[in-house]
Scaffold this motif. Structure first.
Motif, PDB file in Angstrom:
ATOM      1  N   SER A   7       9.963   6.137   1.168  1.00  0.00           N
ATOM      2  CA  SER A   7       9.467   5.676  -0.119  1.00  0.00           C
ATOM      3  C   SER A   7       8.162   4.932   0.103  1.00  0.00           C
ATOM      4  N   GLY A   8       7.448   4.699  -1.000  1.00  0.00           N
ATOM      5  CA  GLY A   8       6.245   3.879  -0.927  1.00  0.00           C
ATOM      6  C   GLY A   8       4.938   4.631  -0.963  1.00  0.00           C
ATOM      7  N   GLY A   9       4.991   5.944  -0.982  1.00  0.00           N
ATOM      8  CA  GLY A   9       3.748   6.708  -1.063  1.00  0.00           C
ATOM      9  C   GLY A   9       3.106   6.574  -2.429  1.00  0.00           C
ATOM     10  N   GLY A  10       1.894   7.084  -2.538  1.00  0.00           N
ATOM     11  CA  GLY A  10       1.195   7.038  -3.810  1.00  0.00           C
ATOM     12  C   GLY A  10      -0.274   7.301  -3.656  1.00  0.00           C
ATOM     13  N   LEU A  11      -1.011   6.970  -4.716  1.00  0.00           N
ATOM     14  CA  LEU A  11      -2.453   7.161  -4.754  1.00  0.00           C
ATOM     15  C   LEU A  11      -3.133   5.813  -4.575  1.00  0.00           C
ATOM     16  N   VAL A  12      -4.109   5.765  -3.686  1.00  0.00           N
ATOM     17  CA  VAL A  12      -4.828   4.521  -3.419  1.00  0.00           C
ATOM     18  C   VAL A  12      -6.288   4.844  -3.156  1.00  0.00           C
ATOM     19  N   GLN A  13      -7.156   3.907  -3.459  1.00  0.00           N
ATOM     20  CA  GLN A  13      -8.575   4.101  -3.182  1.00  0.00           C
ATOM     21  C   GLN A  13      -8.881   3.813  -1.725  1.00  0.00           C
ATOM     22  N   ALA A  14      -9.932   4.420  -1.240  1.00  0.00           N
ATOM     23  CA  ALA A  14     -10.363   4.174   0.133  1.00  0.00           C
ATOM     24  C   ALA A  14     -10.567   2.673   0.348  1.00  0.00           C
ATOM     25  N   GLY A  15     -10.096   2.203   1.497  1.00  0.00           N
ATOM     26  CA  GLY A  15     -10.150   0.781   1.803  1.00  0.00           C
ATOM     27  C   GLY A  15      -8.917   0.015   1.387  1.00  0.00           C
ATOM     28  N   GLY A  16      -8.058   0.653   0.627  1.00  0.00           N
ATOM     29  CA  GLY A  16      -6.848   0.006   0.154  1.00  0.00           C
ATOM     30  C   GLY A  16      -5.712   0.058   1.165  1.00  0.00           C
ATOM     31  N   SER A  17      -4.559  -0.422   0.744  1.00  0.00           N
ATOM     32  CA  SER A  17      -3.387  -0.514   1.617  1.00  0.00           C
ATOM     33  C   SER A  17      -2.156   0.047   0.920  1.00  0.00           C
ATOM     34  N   LEU A  18      -1.241   0.524   1.729  1.00  0.00           N
ATOM     35  CA  LEU A  18       0.073   0.963   1.268  1.00  0.00           C
ATOM     36  C   LEU A  18       1.092   0.612   2.322  1.00  0.00           C
ATOM     37  N   ALA A  87      -8.374   5.658   4.494  1.00  0.00           N
ATOM     38  CA  ALA A  87      -9.517   6.544   4.312  1.00  0.00           C
ATOM     39  C   ALA A  87      -9.028   7.889   3.767  1.00  0.00           C
ATOM     40  N   PRO A  88      -9.923   8.655   3.148  1.00  0.00           N
ATOM     41  CA  PRO A  88      -9.498   9.962   2.605  1.00  0.00           C
ATOM     42  C   PRO A  88      -8.829  10.855   3.645  1.00  0.00           C
ATOM     43  N   GLU A  89      -9.235  10.736   4.898  1.00  0.00           N
ATOM     44  CA  GLU A  89      -8.616  11.569   5.939  1.00  0.00           C
ATOM     45  C   GLU A  89      -7.191  11.153   6.262  1.00  0.00           C
ATOM     46  N   ASP A  90      -6.721  10.060   5.698  1.00  0.00           N
ATOM     47  CA  ASP A  90      -5.320   9.660   5.860  1.00  0.00           C
ATOM     48  C   ASP A  90      -4.432  10.354   4.832  1.00  0.00           C
ATOM     49  N   THR A  91      -5.016  11.087   3.909  1.00  0.00           N
ATOM     50  CA  THR A  91      -4.239  11.814   2.910  1.00  0.00           C
ATOM     51  C   THR A  91      -3.326  12.822   3.584  1.00  0.00           C
ATOM     52  N   ALA A  92      -2.035  12.730   3.287  1.00  0.00           N
ATOM     53  CA  ALA A  92      -1.044  13.589   3.937  1.00  0.00           C
ATOM     54  C   ALA A  92       0.325  13.305   3.341  1.00  0.00           C
ATOM     55  N   VAL A  93       1.262  14.180   3.682  1.00  0.00           N
ATOM     56  CA  VAL A  93       2.668  13.863   3.471  1.00  0.00           C
ATOM     57  C   VAL A  93       3.151  13.148   4.728  1.00  0.00           C
ATOM     58  N   VAL A 123      -5.439   9.331  -0.654  1.00  0.00           N
ATOM     59  CA  VAL A 123      -6.494   8.324  -0.618  1.00  0.00           C
ATOM     60  C   VAL A 123      -7.745   8.928  -1.237  1.00  0.00           C
ATOM     61  N   SER A 124      -8.193   8.310  -2.305  1.00  0.00           N
ATOM     62  CA  SER A 124      -9.385   8.809  -2.994  1.00  0.00           C
ATOM     63  C   SER A 124     -10.625   8.093  -2.480  1.00  0.00           C
ATOM     64  N   SER A 125     -11.735   8.820  -2.489  1.00  0.00           N
ATOM     65  CA  SER A 125     -12.991   8.239  -1.989  1.00  0.00           C
ATOM     66  C   SER A 125     -13.753   7.521  -3.097  1.00  0.00           C
TER      67      SER A 125
END
Length: 125
Positions: A7-18, A87-93, A123-125
């Motif tokens: 759990s805990g996934g989602g959409l975040v802006q670059a530089g953010g945390s999850l 960062a956007p390159e962290d976008t993944a399942v 992660v959005s840029s």
């Protein structure tokens, strides 16, 4: 049988945390190592971080060192992944995994016996 639920996934802006969490259940859950893997769109699943369940020793992929932190909670059989400076390159399942037999860095997916269903991190840029 052991079940892992992320759990805990989602959409975040670059530089953010999850913070991702993995809850483990099962009659005799006693892994040697638990880990996080991720699978970017159109690419293979790869290692992110691992933790030895008894010693707490941690291992990280070079791409996340200094930004991600893996931790365990023995009492609740829980595994967490704190992700900073995303960062956007962290976008993944992102997948949680548990190994009954592997100790050490255990970076190969074939070392793991149990897998969660995955949680999407975007992660959005």
């Amino acid at each position: 049988q052991v079940q892992l639920v992320e759990s805990g996934g989602g959409l975040v802006q670059a530089g953010g945390s999850l913070r991702l969490s993995c809850a483990a259940s099962g009659r005799t859950f006693g892994p040697l190592t638990m880990a996080w893997f991720r699978q970017p769109p159109g690419r293979d699943r790869n290692f992110v971080a691992a933790i030895n369940w008894l010693s707490g020793i941690t291992y990280y992929a070079d791409s996340v060192k200094g930004r991600f932190a893996i931790s365990r909670d023995n009492a609740r059989n829980g595994l967490d992944l704190k992700m900073n400076n995303l960062a956007p390159e962290d976008t993944a399942v992102y997948y949680c995994a548990a190994s009954r037999s592997c100790s050490g860095s255990c970076k190969g997916g074939t070392n793991y016996d149990y897998w969660g269903q995955g949680t999407q991190v975007t992660v959005s840029s």
